[in-house]
Design an enzyme around this catalytic site. Structure first.
Site, short mmCIF file in Angstrom:
data_model
loop_
_atom_site.label_atom_id
_atom_site.label_comp_id
_atom_site.label_asym_id
_atom_site.label_seq_id
_atom_site.Cartn_x
_atom_site.Cartn_y
_atom_site.Cartn_z
CB CYS A 113 -2.49 3.85 -6.09
SG CYS A 113 -3.87 2.98 -5.29
CB CYS A 159 -0.88 0.00 1.24
SG CYS A 159 -1.89 1.48 1.37
N1 DGL Z 1 -3.55 0.40 -2.77
C1 DGL Z 1 -3.24 1.39 -1.81
C2 DGL Z 1 -2.16 2.33 -2.27
O1 DGL Z 1 -1.27 1.85 -2.95
C3 DGL Z 1 -4.42 2.01 -1.11
C4 DGL Z 1 -5.44 2.64 -1.97
C5 DGL Z 1 -6.66 3.01 -1.19
O2 DGL Z 1 -7.17 2.17 -0.45
O3 DGL Z 1 -7.11 4.17 -1.30
O4 DGL Z 1 -2.11 3.48 -1.95
#
Ligand code: DGL
Length: 255
Positions: free
Chosen positions: A177, A69
């Site tokens: 993301c 994340c």
């Molecule tokens: N997949 C995560 C990231 O890379 C979180 C995205 C989210 O839940 O807003 O930031």
């Protein structure tokens, strides 16, 4: 066991890259679907959720943990690494390995599409600048939630808007993301109409390499997948990316 976590389905892209590099590693994936999306949450909220997840993964005997994340990596882990990784080298985050991977590919200018929580920190711009690259961070706030919800219209609209905001003259676009590579096709379609020069880069292989370097590749090839709230999108993508069936998915609460 190698633990991998995200707010929901995005980190499955990193888990799959790890599985590809290390077919015999034992993996435990935890998606915090009950609290997704993370990208519009405050740093304090993210810190609280991160602590709960790390506690849980350590209780499951994960000795190396990958924050798949970016929002957690940028807003919580990078500013406070010593606090969270007191053992040293037991936590892998997204930003550093992604910037290193871009550098290794000879990238000089890059647009980083990410959540609001990630962009607020400026961590990508900073990490890239330290390696002699320039990064323009572009927040795409609605997209991770739309991916979790399977909202195709919102996904298409967010991808088009993001592509339109890539600065002229910059052709490398990093998915900052982990949810975004899951809808790569929508970006490609938007770019076909607006910007044919764009090259989309998924950093999952860069981060997977770093995870394997820390954790090694040995194990029995076991894959455990858990979430904090079952959803159709999570079941579908856990199956598509890791071959885990819906009834194999564990549901757990964070304390
Ligand atoms: N997949 C995560 C990231 O890379 C979180 C995205 C989210 O839940 O807003 O930031």
């Amino acid at each position: 066991m190698l633990g991998i976590f995200d707010s929901g389905v995005g980190g499955l892209t990193v888990a799959r890259a790890i599985r590809t590099l290390a077919p015999r590693a034992d993996l435990f994936y935890l998606g915090d679907t009950a609290h997704a999306p993370y990208g519009n949450r405050s740093a304090d909220e993210l810190e609280r959720l991160t602590l709960a997840i790390l506690r849980r993964l350590r209780a499951e005997r994960c000795d190396v943990i990958v924050s798949a994340c970016n929002s957690v990596s940028a807003a919580v882990l990078r500013p406070m690494f010593d606090l969270f990784d007191s053992g040293g080298g037991r936590i892998v985050e997204m930003v550093g390995p992604s910037a290193d991977g871009l550098r290794a590919q000879g990238v000089r200018d890059v647009a980083v599409l990410a959540t609001a929580a990630t962009c607020r920190t400026g961590m990508y711009a900073q990490a890239c600048a330290e390696l002699g690259m320039r990064a323009a961070e572009i927040a795409v706030p609605a997209l991770a939630g739309a991916v979790e919800a399977g909202d195709e219209r919102a996904i298409g609209a967010a991808a088009e808007e993001a592509v339109a905001r890539v600065p002229a003259g910059v052709s490398n676009v990093l998915f900052g993301c982990t949810h975004f590579p899951l809808v790569r096709e929508r970006f490609v379609r938007a770019a076909r109409a607006q910007r044919r020069d764009l090259v989309f880069i998924d950093p999952a292989p860069f981060v997977a390499q770093e995870a394997i370097r820390r954790a090694g590749t040995l194990g029995r090839g076991r894959t455990r997948v858990a979430c904090t709230k079952p959803t159709p999108t999570f079941a579908r993508l856990a199956h598509e990316l890791l071959g885990v069936t819906e009834d194999e998915i564990e549901v757990m609460r964070l304390e």
